[in-house]
Design an enzyme around this catalytic site. Structure first.
Site, mmCIF file in Angstrom:
data_model
loop_
_atom_site.group_PDB
_atom_site.id
_atom_site.type_symbol
_atom_site.label_atom_id
_atom_site.label_comp_id
_atom_site.label_asym_id
_atom_site.label_seq_id
_atom_site.Cartn_x
_atom_site.Cartn_y
_atom_site.Cartn_z
ATOM 1 N N ASP A 2 -7.977 7.900 30.548
ATOM 2 C CA ASP A 2 -7.217 6.991 29.589
ATOM 3 C C ASP A 2 -6.086 6.419 30.080
ATOM 4 O OD1 ASP A 2 -9.335 7.818 27.736
ATOM 5 O OD2 ASP A 2 -8.207 8.852 26.535
ATOM 6 N N ARG A 37 -6.129 1.014 17.405
ATOM 7 C CA ARG A 37 -7.009 2.434 17.217
ATOM 8 C C ARG A 37 -6.202 3.393 17.596
ATOM 9 N NH1 ARG A 37 -13.088 1.840 19.005
ATOM 10 N NH2 ARG A 37 -12.747 4.191 18.308
ATOM 11 N N ARG A 70 -16.433 6.724 18.024
ATOM 12 C CA ARG A 70 -17.188 7.845 18.618
ATOM 13 C C ARG A 70 -16.750 9.081 18.422
ATOM 14 N NH1 ARG A 70 -20.755 9.081 23.345
ATOM 15 N NH2 ARG A 70 -20.120 10.837 24.195
ATOM 16 N N ILE A 90 -14.860 9.124 35.685
ATOM 17 C CA ILE A 90 -15.367 9.730 34.257
ATOM 18 C C ILE A 90 -16.157 8.577 33.576
ATOM 19 C CG2 ILE A 90 -14.520 10.834 31.964
ATOM 20 C CD1 ILE A 90 -13.620 12.324 34.449
ATOM 21 N N CYS A 140 -15.246 2.997 22.059
ATOM 22 C CA CYS A 140 -14.883 1.810 22.838
ATOM 23 C C CYS A 140 -16.024 1.431 23.721
ATOM 24 C CB CYS A 140 -13.928 2.296 23.818
ATOM 25 S SG CYS A 140 -12.238 2.373 23.005
ATOM 26 N N ARG A 179 -21.953 6.063 27.385
ATOM 27 C CA ARG A 179 -21.479 7.113 26.653
ATOM 28 C C ARG A 179 -22.537 8.003 25.770
ATOM 29 N NH1 ARG A 179 -15.581 6.047 24.372
ATOM 30 N NH2 ARG A 179 -15.156 8.018 25.232
ATOM 31 N N PRO A 180 -23.640 8.542 26.609
ATOM 32 C CA PRO A 180 -24.504 9.340 25.846
ATOM 33 C C PRO A 180 -24.118 10.454 25.267
ATOM 34 C CG PRO A 180 -24.660 9.596 28.298
ATOM 35 C CD PRO A 180 -23.450 8.547 27.992
ATOM 36 N N ILE A 181 -25.077 11.180 24.539
ATOM 37 C CA ILE A 181 -24.837 12.388 23.717
ATOM 38 C C ILE A 181 -25.489 13.577 24.028
ATOM 39 C CG2 ILE A 181 -23.536 11.062 21.778
ATOM 40 C CD1 ILE A 181 -25.896 11.852 20.220
ATOM 41 N N ASP A 182 -26.119 13.368 25.125
ATOM 42 C CA ASP A 182 -27.300 14.533 25.463
ATOM 43 C C ASP A 182 -26.494 15.677 25.469
ATOM 44 O OD1 ASP A 182 -25.800 13.085 27.813
ATOM 45 O OD2 ASP A 182 -27.124 14.017 29.039
ATOM 46 N N LEU A 183 -25.304 15.876 25.977
ATOM 47 C CA LEU A 183 -24.950 17.004 26.281
ATOM 48 C C LEU A 183 -24.493 17.931 24.975
ATOM 49 C CD1 LEU A 183 -22.375 16.266 29.062
ATOM 50 C CD2 LEU A 183 -24.435 17.759 29.486
ATOM 51 N N LYS A 187 -3.835 11.157 19.077
ATOM 52 C CA LYS A 187 -4.965 10.693 18.493
ATOM 53 C C LYS A 187 -6.275 11.683 18.747
ATOM 54 C CE LYS A 187 -8.569 7.131 19.832
ATOM 55 N NZ LYS A 187 -9.251 8.079 20.627
ATOM 56 N N ASN A 188 -6.386 12.017 19.917
ATOM 57 C CA ASN A 188 -7.404 12.824 20.462
ATOM 58 C C ASN A 188 -7.264 14.337 20.022
ATOM 59 O OD1 ASN A 188 -8.709 10.756 21.410
ATOM 60 N ND2 ASN A 188 -8.249 11.163 23.327
HETATM 61 C C1 UD1 Z 1 -12.804 12.163 25.055
HETATM 62 C C2 UD1 Z 1 -11.825 11.357 24.672
HETATM 63 C C3 UD1 Z 1 -11.534 10.176 25.447
HETATM 64 C C4 UD1 Z 1 -11.406 10.593 26.730
HETATM 65 C C5 UD1 Z 1 -12.608 11.173 27.205
HETATM 66 C C6 UD1 Z 1 -12.212 11.927 28.670
HETATM 67 C C7 UD1 Z 1 -11.682 11.773 22.247
HETATM 68 C C8 UD1 Z 1 -11.853 11.174 20.973
HETATM 69 N N1 UD1 Z 1 -11.893 11.041 23.272
HETATM 70 O O1 UD1 Z 1 -14.042 11.334 25.038
HETATM 71 O O2 UD1 Z 1 -10.325 9.458 25.070
HETATM 72 O O3 UD1 Z 1 -11.416 9.384 27.658
HETATM 73 O O4 UD1 Z 1 -12.557 12.446 26.339
HETATM 74 O O5 UD1 Z 1 -11.390 12.649 28.899
HETATM 75 O O6 UD1 Z 1 -11.231 13.100 22.334
HETATM 76 N N2 UD1 Z 1 -21.171 12.238 28.859
HETATM 77 C C9 UD1 Z 1 -22.421 12.395 28.979
HETATM 78 N N3 UD1 Z 1 -23.296 13.039 27.731
HETATM 79 C C10 UD1 Z 1 -22.787 13.564 26.927
HETATM 80 C C11 UD1 Z 1 -20.975 13.350 26.553
HETATM 81 C C12 UD1 Z 1 -20.582 13.084 27.854
HETATM 82 O O7 UD1 Z 1 -23.184 12.217 29.975
HETATM 83 O O8 UD1 Z 1 -23.509 14.051 26.032
HETATM 84 C C13 UD1 Z 1 -20.594 11.600 29.867
HETATM 85 C C14 UD1 Z 1 -19.749 10.472 29.346
HETATM 86 O O9 UD1 Z 1 -20.420 9.185 29.282
HETATM 87 C C15 UD1 Z 1 -18.518 10.328 30.451
HETATM 88 C C16 UD1 Z 1 -18.243 11.597 30.444
HETATM 89 O O10 UD1 Z 1 -19.316 12.394 30.403
HETATM 90 O O11 UD1 Z 1 -19.113 9.691 31.545
HETATM 91 C C17 UD1 Z 1 -17.076 12.190 29.671
HETATM 92 O O12 UD1 Z 1 -17.280 12.280 28.363
HETATM 93 P P1 UD1 Z 1 -16.499 13.142 27.421
HETATM 94 O O13 UD1 Z 1 -15.631 13.981 28.116
HETATM 95 O O14 UD1 Z 1 -17.439 13.681 26.375
HETATM 96 O O15 UD1 Z 1 -15.411 12.040 26.582
HETATM 97 P P2 UD1 Z 1 -15.282 11.948 25.071
HETATM 98 O O16 UD1 Z 1 -15.366 13.227 24.365
HETATM 99 O O17 UD1 Z 1 -16.291 10.732 24.679
#
Ligand code: UD1
Length: 416
Positions: free
Chosen positions: A304, A397, A92, A326, A116, A121-125, A22-23
């Site tokens: 996961d 999913r 997401r 995480i 989920c 799960r912010p998107i600041d990065l 999936k990922n």
């Molecule tokens: C992806 C995977 C998910 C997996 C995760 C970690 C997909 C579709 N999903 O999710 O199954 O559990 O990697 O291996 O591939 N974070 C921030 N700011 C950001 C982005 C992330 O603070 O802008 C934090 C998140 O809240 C979390 C951590 O970073 O605590 C890891 O997130 P990230 O590696 O980005 O996971 P996803 O890409 O959402």
């Protein structure tokens, strides 16, 4: 088919083929937007997240068809960079369309993505990295508008190796002017798959699989044939399912090389593991050996698979500590496992102590997110009597057919 009914305490035997990842498939599907042609994505799993991504691609103007050999995507005509509201808020991983659409259309309008229910799960990065590449973000009526008239390369240092942010930077970077360097990039196998797909299409990316990626932008990309690797998380779910329920199984095509930390944990639990080209062979212990487990970015133990390992340790012959590094809020199954007789103490937001019991008993439990839901199915396999897991659309999913797969291994599992 909202629920799954499981008759527990049947040792697993036999073999099962592991579905495509999936990922890996979601970002690769998003990446098809960057090409001016047809791609055939083989071994794409038929799961609801992929169906949602297909709808999104269609709504953007792509022509997408399931064929016998795989998913055919023709991205020669992409109409616009505006995504329909319902599709984006539900998933997401649709966030990777942000980088892809910026690369293709230089302009994106989208809702804030959902996913989920496992923490904020912010998107600041993502936003800060894309800003460094010349993207300007504004918000209007809750919608995110992004414009990148002069998308350019940049040197981006990620303070945390976010998988999604790394993927978005790669997607925007291949279309940007100049080179993009990511320091502190995520090294997950799914990031490598995305790079491999893009390179097959004509992109030039160096450092795949390392924490420093160099993306040489501005190449013209054409469509290609690409095969999605087997899903390491699904393989891990069935592997721990066997350790919990007992028996011995062969997980055909399971990507053992990408599962070192998972196989190590399974061995620490007392499993006998043999990994080869054919897949992973697992023989369960009489009872799981307790352990300390900490989730980490790849190559560490994946978040996961944390819930499924936690479920297995509820029958361990002693105390285990499970630490989640995480995501916050990823212990939502604790209450459900307790209904089945598990003894778990939450020490703090990041850590639980599991005291293994002799027996779990079947009851009605509810899936509240994808991986926790799959872990409850595994707990059902381990429990005495009948377990009914509701909320299963979460599980669909990510799992093509978890009931059929466990039935192939001799379990009594049906969707109802
Ligand atoms: C992806 C995977 C998910 C997996 C995760 C970690 C997909 C579709 N999903 O999710 O199954 O559990 O990697 O291996 O591939 N974070 C921030 N700011 C950001 C982005 C992330 O603070 O802008 C934090 C998140 O809240 C979390 C951590 O970073 O605590 C890891 O997130 P990230 O590696 O980005 O996971 P996803 O890409 O959402």
């Amino acid at each position: 088919m909202n629920s799954i009914r499981i008759q527990g305490r049947i040792a697993l035997q036999g073999k099962v083929r592991i579905q495509g990842s999936k990922n890996a498939s979601l970002p690769v599907l998003a990446a098809t937007l960057l090409t001016r042609g047809c791609s055939c994505i083989r071994n794409c799993p038929r799961i609801s997240d992929v169906h949602s991504m297909v709808s999104l691609l269609k709504s953007l103007g792509c022509s997408v068809h399931w064929q016998e050999k795989g998913l055919a995507v023709d991205s020669s005509q992409v109409r616009r960079g505006e995504m329909p509201q319902e599709a984006v808020t539900g998933m997401r991983s649709s966030l990777c369309l942000l980088g892809a659409l910026l690369g293709r259309c230089r302009e994106v309008v989208m809702e804030h993505p959902g996913g989920c229910v496992i923490g904020e799960r912010p998107i600041d990065l993502h936003l800060s990295a894309l800003r460094q590449m010349g993207v300007v973000f504004t918000e209007r009526e809750g919608r995110l508008m992004a414009k990148a008239s002069g998308l350019h390369g940049a040197r981006i240092c990620l303070p945390f190796p976010s998988v999604g942010a790394t993927e978005n930077i790669i997607l925007a970077g291949v279309m940007a002017d100049g080179d993009t360097i990511i320091e502190g990039a995520a090294c997950e196998p799914e990031v490598i798959s995305l790079c491999q797909y893009l390179c097959c299409c004509g992109a030039f990316i160096e450092g795949e699989g390392s924490s420093r990626l160099v993306i040489h932008g501005g190449k013209k990309l054409c469509g290609t044939d690409f095969t999605i690797p087997a899903d390491r998380i699904v393989a891990g779910t069935y592997l721990f399912g066997c350790i919990g329920a007992g028996g011995c199984v062969l997980l055909e095509q399971a990507p053992g090389r990408d599962m070192t930390a998972v196989l190590r944990a399974a061995e620490q639990m007392g499993g006998r593991i043999y990994s080869s080209q054919e897949g992973i062979y697992v023989q369960a212990p009489a009872r799981p050996v307790p352990m300390r487990l900490v989730t980490e970015p790849y190559p560490g133990f994946p978040t996961d698979l944390q819930s499924v390992a936690l479920a297995v340790e509820t029958l361990g012959c002693g105390c285990s500590r499970i630490e989640e590094e995480i995501f916050e809020n990823r212990f939502r199954i604790v209450g459900e496992l307790e209904k089945m007789g598990a003894e778990i103490r939450q020490e703090n937001a990041k850590s639980v102590l599991v005291r293994g019991v002799e027996q779990l008993h079947g009851t009605h439990v509810e899936a509240k997110e994808l991986r926790g839901g799959a872990a409850l199915v595994v707990a059902g396999l381990m429990a005495e009597g009948e377990t009914v897991v509701s909320g299963c659309p979460y599980i669909y999913r990510g799992y093509e057919n978890i009931c059929r797969d466990f039935r192939e291994l001799g379990a009594r599992v049906v969707s109802v």
